[in-house]
Scaffold this motif. Structure first.
Motif, PDB file in Angstrom:
ATOM      1  N   VAL A 102       8.624  -0.355   4.482  1.00  0.00           N
ATOM      2  CA  VAL A 102       8.584   0.590   3.360  1.00  0.00           C
ATOM      3  C   VAL A 102       8.627  -0.115   1.996  1.00  0.00           C
ATOM      4  N   PRO A 103       9.493  -1.119   1.780  1.00  0.00           N
ATOM      5  CA  PRO A 103       9.479  -1.787   0.473  1.00  0.00           C
ATOM      6  C   PRO A 103       8.139  -2.422   0.111  1.00  0.00           C
ATOM      7  N   GLN A 104       7.407  -2.951   1.103  1.00  0.00           N
ATOM      8  CA  GLN A 104       6.115  -3.571   0.790  1.00  0.00           C
ATOM      9  C   GLN A 104       5.091  -2.551   0.295  1.00  0.00           C
ATOM     10  N   PRO A 105       4.911  -1.406   0.960  1.00  0.00           N
ATOM     11  CA  PRO A 105       3.990  -0.420   0.376  1.00  0.00           C
ATOM     12  C   PRO A 105       4.453   0.104  -0.970  1.00  0.00           C
ATOM     13  N   LEU A 106       5.762   0.256  -1.147  1.00  0.00           N
ATOM     14  CA  LEU A 106       6.262   0.685  -2.449  1.00  0.00           C
ATOM     15  C   LEU A 106       5.928  -0.351  -3.509  1.00  0.00           C
ATOM     16  N   GLY A 107       6.148  -1.627  -3.196  1.00  0.00           N
ATOM     17  CA  GLY A 107       5.815  -2.685  -4.155  1.00  0.00           C
ATOM     18  C   GLY A 107       4.335  -2.719  -4.479  1.00  0.00           C
ATOM     19  N   THR A 108       3.503  -2.454  -3.479  1.00  0.00           N
ATOM     20  CA  THR A 108       2.054  -2.414  -3.711  1.00  0.00           C
ATOM     21  C   THR A 108       1.689  -1.270  -4.650  1.00  0.00           C
ATOM     22  N   LEU A 109       2.269  -0.123  -4.424  1.00  0.00           N
ATOM     23  CA  LEU A 109       2.026   1.034  -5.288  1.00  0.00           C
ATOM     24  C   LEU A 109       2.492   0.757  -6.712  1.00  0.00           C
ATOM     25  N   GLN A 110       3.663   0.166  -6.845  1.00  0.00           N
ATOM     26  CA  GLN A 110       4.189  -0.167  -8.169  1.00  0.00           C
ATOM     27  C   GLN A 110       3.300  -1.187  -8.877  1.00  0.00           C
ATOM     28  N   PHE A 111       2.789  -2.169  -8.119  1.00  0.00           N
ATOM     29  CA  PHE A 111       1.918  -3.177  -8.729  1.00  0.00           C
ATOM     30  C   PHE A 111       0.672  -2.537  -9.324  1.00  0.00           C
ATOM     31  N   THR A 154      -3.992 -16.503   3.736  1.00  0.00           N
ATOM     32  CA  THR A 154      -2.618 -16.495   3.235  1.00  0.00           C
ATOM     33  C   THR A 154      -1.851 -17.614   3.925  1.00  0.00           C
ATOM     34  N   TYR A 155      -0.921 -18.215   3.189  1.00  0.00           N
ATOM     35  CA  TYR A 155      -0.220 -19.384   3.731  1.00  0.00           C
ATOM     36  C   TYR A 155       1.164 -19.457   3.114  1.00  0.00           C
ATOM     37  N   GLY A 156       2.083 -20.077   3.851  1.00  0.00           N
ATOM     38  CA  GLY A 156       3.436 -20.236   3.354  1.00  0.00           C
ATOM     39  C   GLY A 156       3.925 -21.655   3.537  1.00  0.00           C
ATOM     40  N   VAL A 157       4.722 -22.115   2.598  1.00  0.00           N
ATOM     41  CA  VAL A 157       5.399 -23.408   2.706  1.00  0.00           C
ATOM     42  C   VAL A 157       6.875 -23.106   2.924  1.00  0.00           C
ATOM     43  N   ASN A 158       7.344 -23.376   4.124  1.00  0.00           N
ATOM     44  CA  ASN A 158       8.725 -23.089   4.539  1.00  0.00           C
ATOM     45  C   ASN A 158       9.051 -21.596   4.510  1.00  0.00           C
ATOM     46  N   CYS A 159       8.041 -20.767   4.653  1.00  0.00           N
ATOM     47  CA  CYS A 159       8.239 -19.322   4.650  1.00  0.00           C
ATOM     48  C   CYS A 159       6.925 -18.663   5.011  1.00  0.00           C
ATOM     49  N   PHE A 160       6.949 -17.358   5.142  1.00  0.00           N
ATOM     50  CA  PHE A 160       5.715 -16.584   5.135  1.00  0.00           C
ATOM     51  C   PHE A 160       6.038 -15.182   4.676  1.00  0.00           C
ATOM     52  N   THR A 161       5.282 -14.712   3.706  1.00  0.00           N
ATOM     53  CA  THR A 161       5.431 -13.350   3.222  1.00  0.00           C
ATOM     54  C   THR A 161       4.134 -12.944   2.540  1.00  0.00           C
ATOM     55  N   LEU A 162       4.032 -11.685   2.182  1.00  0.00           N
ATOM     56  CA  LEU A 162       2.899 -11.178   1.417  1.00  0.00           C
ATOM     57  C   LEU A 162       3.401 -10.704   0.070  1.00  0.00           C
ATOM     58  N   GLU A 163       2.630 -10.952  -0.962  1.00  0.00           N
ATOM     59  CA  GLU A 163       2.986 -10.541  -2.316  1.00  0.00           C
ATOM     60  C   GLU A 163       1.993  -9.497  -2.808  1.00  0.00           C
ATOM     61  N   PRO A 164       2.479  -8.357  -3.328  1.00  0.00           N
ATOM     62  CA  PRO A 164       1.549  -7.332  -3.821  1.00  0.00           C
ATOM     63  C   PRO A 164       0.607  -7.822  -4.914  1.00  0.00           C
ATOM     64  N   ASN A 165       1.011  -8.859  -5.661  1.00  0.00           N
ATOM     65  CA  ASN A 165       0.183  -9.324  -6.775  1.00  0.00           C
ATOM     66  C   ASN A 165      -0.825 -10.388  -6.366  1.00  0.00           C
ATOM     67  N   ALA A 166      -0.875 -10.723  -5.061  1.00  0.00           N
ATOM     68  CA  ALA A 166      -1.769 -11.791  -4.597  1.00  0.00           C
ATOM     69  C   ALA A 166      -2.693 -11.254  -3.514  1.00  0.00           C
ATOM     70  N   PRO A 167      -3.920 -11.766  -3.452  1.00  0.00           N
ATOM     71  CA  PRO A 167      -4.881 -11.231  -2.481  1.00  0.00           C
ATOM     72  C   PRO A 167      -4.488 -11.552  -1.052  1.00  0.00           C
ATOM     73  N   PHE A 168      -4.803 -10.626  -0.156  1.00  0.00           N
ATOM     74  CA  PHE A 168      -4.548 -10.790   1.268  1.00  0.00           C
ATOM     75  C   PHE A 168      -5.830 -10.509   2.033  1.00  0.00           C
ATOM     76  N   GLY A 169      -6.156 -11.383   2.963  1.00  0.00           N
ATOM     77  CA  GLY A 169      -7.343 -11.219   3.789  1.00  0.00           C
ATOM     78  C   GLY A 169      -7.618 -12.514   4.515  1.00  0.00           C
TER      79      GLY A 169
END
Length: 477
Positions: A106-115, A433-448
């Motif tokens: 839920v926080p990720q879609p909310l963050g996307t909407l807010q972005f 998408t790639y992570g260094v010592n982590c992995f997550t998605l950011e609403p302000n960055a492209p995903f695909g």
């Protein structure tokens, strides 16, 4: 039991054209927890007609970006107030552990909407450019009616990565939720009404594959935005290609986590567990190929085995649960089939296997294979369950080669004590998408993804571009 007998079309709750229903079955109890109408081709026709009318004659495409952003901002405020309800609903219908639902579902879609609400407040519809023969105006206009077809694993996030930029662009949308997870779309429709989204701008019809293909093929749909399997993506791409229809596809993955020799295994396992086993492994970005050097191979296998065996398997409503059930019996059968394939291929079973944790519910034991080569099926095909493979590499160049030796290119990560060096590795792996010592998605960055992982990008400003047509207007005098 949650029961709905209407569809959301044209800003109203309307009776379906048919009498069929979709039963939503709890993956934990195997009991029916919800029932909704099963949308038909006639329902899709009605939804597309409402979206077409709203686009061709309604106010939404003719508003400014800032005006539409204001509506999205109101929707975000309403959405934020209903986060707990939405998280619990997603866990109930598809079995995601509740902790992860609260953390990301839920926080990720909310963050996307807010972005996108924030982006729209300053986004320029027109840009002036000097030209060889006079000034040129570059104008950004909405692509039209969008068919958004979404899967069951992250239903709200994937829906919002399409709905938010499409609405900001001025498009109108027909959303088709997956038949496994139609329940969470109903509060979304309620929130859109409360926020003042005009009639016909967002329409929601849950349905199966046949009605979904009818929607995708509809001549009044201008763009299809799809997330799902690569096989289904190929079919949708062929339909859109025949019609020269805009399309974006976010498809499968078989991502690699590269563990370099200087990585601190003890501190990495928590985040690696999230990257590789999120949503019980039912995630396109799950990093299920773990690459370890021969120098530390046994040590890495032992550390990963400890992480996998330490996952609490059980009731997804329990905050302590790390691995919940799979979404359906067919998925349980599929994943168990791959475990058998791995054993038959000669991989070494380290943790888990074919013994089910519970007699009831669609559970699979979190499973780890060692002694895996990158040409095995369990290393090449997307399993979509809690099954990990540790693959040895000779040196860093070999690790990068193995990571890139895949039909997919969606996600990945590198684990190292030297984050700057990790960035060098990241630049050499062909994934979106790639992570260094982590992995997550950011609403302000492209995903695909690259290769068979898809076409186009979602989220970030790049995600908005996919819902816009760019018009050049030259003038003299």
């Amino acid at each position: 039991m949650r029961q709905h007998d209407t569809l959301f079309i044209g800003g109203e709750w309307v009776a379906p054209a048919g009498t069929g229903t979709i039963d939503v079955i709890s993956p934990h109890t195997e009991e029916v927890v919800g029932r909704v109408p099963d949308g038909t081709a006639a329902d899709m026709d009605r939804a597309v007609a409402a979206a077409r009318e709203a686009f061709d004659r309604g106010p939404w495409p003719r508003m400014t970006f800032a005006e539409r952003a204001e509506v999205l901002g109101r929707l975000a405020e309403i959405y934020a107030a209903r986060q707990n309800e939405m998280a619990e609903l997603i866990t109930e219908e598809m079995g995601c552990p509740i902790t992860f639902s609260h953390l990301a579902q839920v926080p990720q879609p909310l963050g996307t909407l807010q972005f996108y609400a924030e982006l729209g407040r300053t986004f320029a519809q027109e840009e002036q450019r000097p030209g060889m023969f006079g000034p040129t105006t570059v104008r950004r206009e909405p692509v039209g009616v969008v068919a958004a077809v979404v899967p069951w694993n992250v239903p709200q996030l994937v829906a919002m990565t399409k709905i938010a930029p499409a609405l900001l662009a001025g498009c109108t949308v027909v959303l088709k939720p997956a038949p496994e997870t139609p329940l969470d779309a109903y509060p979304l429709a309620e929130m859109a009404l409360e926020a003042g989204v005009p009639a016909g701008v967002l329409n929601i019809v849950a349905a199966g594959r046949e009605a979904g293909e009818h929607l995708v093929s509809h001549p009044d749909v201008d763009k299809v935005a799809f997330t799902g399997s690569t096989a289904a993506g190929r079919r949708i791409a062929s339909i859109c290609g025949e019609q020269l229809k805009r399309v974006s596809l976010e498809l499968g993955g078989k991502s690699a986590a590269i563990i370099l020799d200087d990585a601190d295994l003890a501190s990495s396992m928590g985040m690696l567990g999230i990257a590789s086993l999120l949503i019980s492994g039912q995630a396109c970005v799950a990093q299920t190929r773990i690459l370890a050097s021969r120098n530390r191979y046994d040590e890495v296998v032992e550390a990963v085995a400890g992480m996998v065996s330490g996952q609490q398997v059980g009731d997804p409503a329990d905050p302590a649960t790390g691995i919940g059930p799979l979404v359906a019996r067919r998925q349980q059968d599929r994943v168990e089939g791959y475990i058998k394939i791995g054993m038959d291929e000669g991989a070494k079973l380290v943790v888990g296997g074919l013994d089910r944790p519970y007699d009831r519910g669609w559970y699979v034991a979190p499973t780890l294979f060692a002694g895996v080569s990158n040409d095995m099926r369990i290393a090449r095909e997307e399993i979509f369950g809690p099954v990990l493979s540790v693959i040895p590499y000779e040196d860093e160049a070999d690790a990068i080669r193995i990571a890139n030796d895949s039909d997919y290119g969606l996600a990945g990560s590198v684990w190292t004590a030297d984050t700057e060096h990790g960035m060098d590795v990241a630049r050499q792996v062909r994934t979106g998408t790639y992570g260094v010592n982590c992995f997550t998605l950011e609403p302000n960055a492209p995903f695909g993804g690259y290769k068979s992982s898809g076409v186009g990008r979602e989220m970030g400003p790049e995600g908005l571009t996919g819902y816009l047509e760019h018009k050049s207007i030259m003038r003299l005098g």
